[in-house]
Every structure is written in structure tokens, then in C-alpha cells.
Enzyme design. Sequence first.
Site: not given
Length: 312
Positions: A149-150
Amino acid sequence: MKKGNKAPRPHIGALNRNQTPPKQFKVTEKSELLLFLLDKLSPQGRNSIKSLLAHGQVAVDDRVEKLYNHPLKAGQVVTVRKDRTTIAPPLAGIKILYEDDALIVINKDAGLLSIATDKETELTAYRQLTAHVRITNPNNRIFVLHRLDRDTSGVMMFAKSENIQQKMQDNWKDVVKERTYVALVEGLVKKTQGTITSWLKETSTLKMYSSLTPNDGLHAVTHYKVLRANRNYSLVEIQLETGRKNQIRVHMQDIGHPIASDKKYGSKTKPFSRLGLHARVLAFEHPITGKVMRYETDVPKQFMSQFKEDPK
């Protein structure tokens, strides 16, 4: 810490198959770079040589040098490349831990996308690494093996060919020997270790959740162990048996201890601007050599700073 040899960045001596071999000249006495080149490349003119320097086609001891008056010492080697070299910008939010002809293993910072979505066109790990591998050959590509995930930091890897990607993804459960995360979660986790099992589904708003019905969704298994804890937070080590989207975030919420700063999955506190999740260890069998390779990174200092007072 990480194991294995870090591959060197390509330098001006790295050639594409279609490029002209560079010329190399040994320095025998002190001089300035432009004067040295005027002598060695005669009858090439001053403006032509200045152009070579400006376009990064000259290196001193394998380091690109553009200054006309750069001082030279006896024993140094000056390399002149006929073809203009493409210099990729410095990697932002990425540290390369290992690279060979098959794979690139990186440590990704929180805040950097692994790969662009349909709505995102900003800088990503994928885009930067593509530019990196194209330094030596404009046809080079990289291929996604898995994602973070970012706002999750840590170890991840990319393949350098479609064949390697397919080979590893088809045998992912056997190829990957260890995937260990650390998470800073809210509250004191009283059960010091355990296993969380559920079936994950996705809502129309792309949020994952655990179904109460067995076999209704994707089976997900997470093992955890508490490393440190106080009344506000617990630092938890997590081993993934399956790798589902947002699996750790959902499972931590399921046991009543959402990940710090993870408002999407129930967090009520925000001790820092990033998500309290880090992919600390990745171990895998190399697709060519069969050797097991293991890369380990440090627990982020922001996580540890929550335990300066009142440690368990």
C-alpha cells in the site's frame, strides 16, 4: 540486516548492444579535462568536445564529469562515449537492496505508490525503476510481483522479465519463504500471540472486510506476536500465511487493535502522518539460482518512539 550483494549502479562504461564502444585514455600528468580532451581527440574541435561534456558523455574514473576545468591527476582514466548517455534522476523514496538480471529488491518509503492506478499518474516505484533499468538498454522493463500500500513501507521486489514474473507468481507460496511485517497497533494487545483467520470480501467502495460466513470470500490467515506494548500502543510482528489485499489492516481491526493512523480500518489515533505498517522481512528462492535470499530492514523509528515511556 540485508543479506546478499547490492548491485552497482550502471556507469558510463555500461553499453547497449547497439552502442559504439567508448574510448579510454590514461592520464600521465596533471592537466585540466578540456585541455586533455583537446589533445587526445584532435582534430576534434573545442565546441564539439564541450558538447560531449555537456551531454554527460565523458567520465573520469567511471564518474560522469561535465566541468571543463576539472583537474586530472596521473593514473586516472578518462572515458569518452560517442553515444549520448541517459542519466536517470535519483531514486526518490526507494533504496535498492539487491539487483541482478532477474530481479530488483527494494526498500520502499511510506507515501510512495508501488504502481499507478487508473486515477494516479504521479511518481511511483514502478516508474522510477523502469527508468533505472533503461539506463543500460531503452528496451528494458520491469514486472510487478506483489505490491505494498502507498502508506506501507518496506521490502518488495520486481521481476525483470515476463518469464520470471510468471514463474514466481505461479509458485508464489513455494517461492516466498518468509514475509514478516511489523505493525504499530492501538491499545494493549493482551494475548501475546495468536492466529487470525477469516474470509475477506470487498465492498463497492473498495474497502475490505471479514465475512462471517465460512468460505464466503478469499481465505486469509495472519499470525501475530507482540514485541512491545504499553497502554496506548503495541508493536506486533506479523507473519502472513496468505497475501490478501489489506489483510493485516482488516485482521488487526477484527481483534480490536487497528493499525495506528489507519482511519479507514478503525483507528482513532494518529501518532504520525504515515500508516503504522512496515514490511520488514522478505525471503524467497531465487528463480534462476534456487538460492534462498533474505532481506531484513529496521523497524521504523516512528514506531519505536511510542515506547520511550512506560514500556511493557
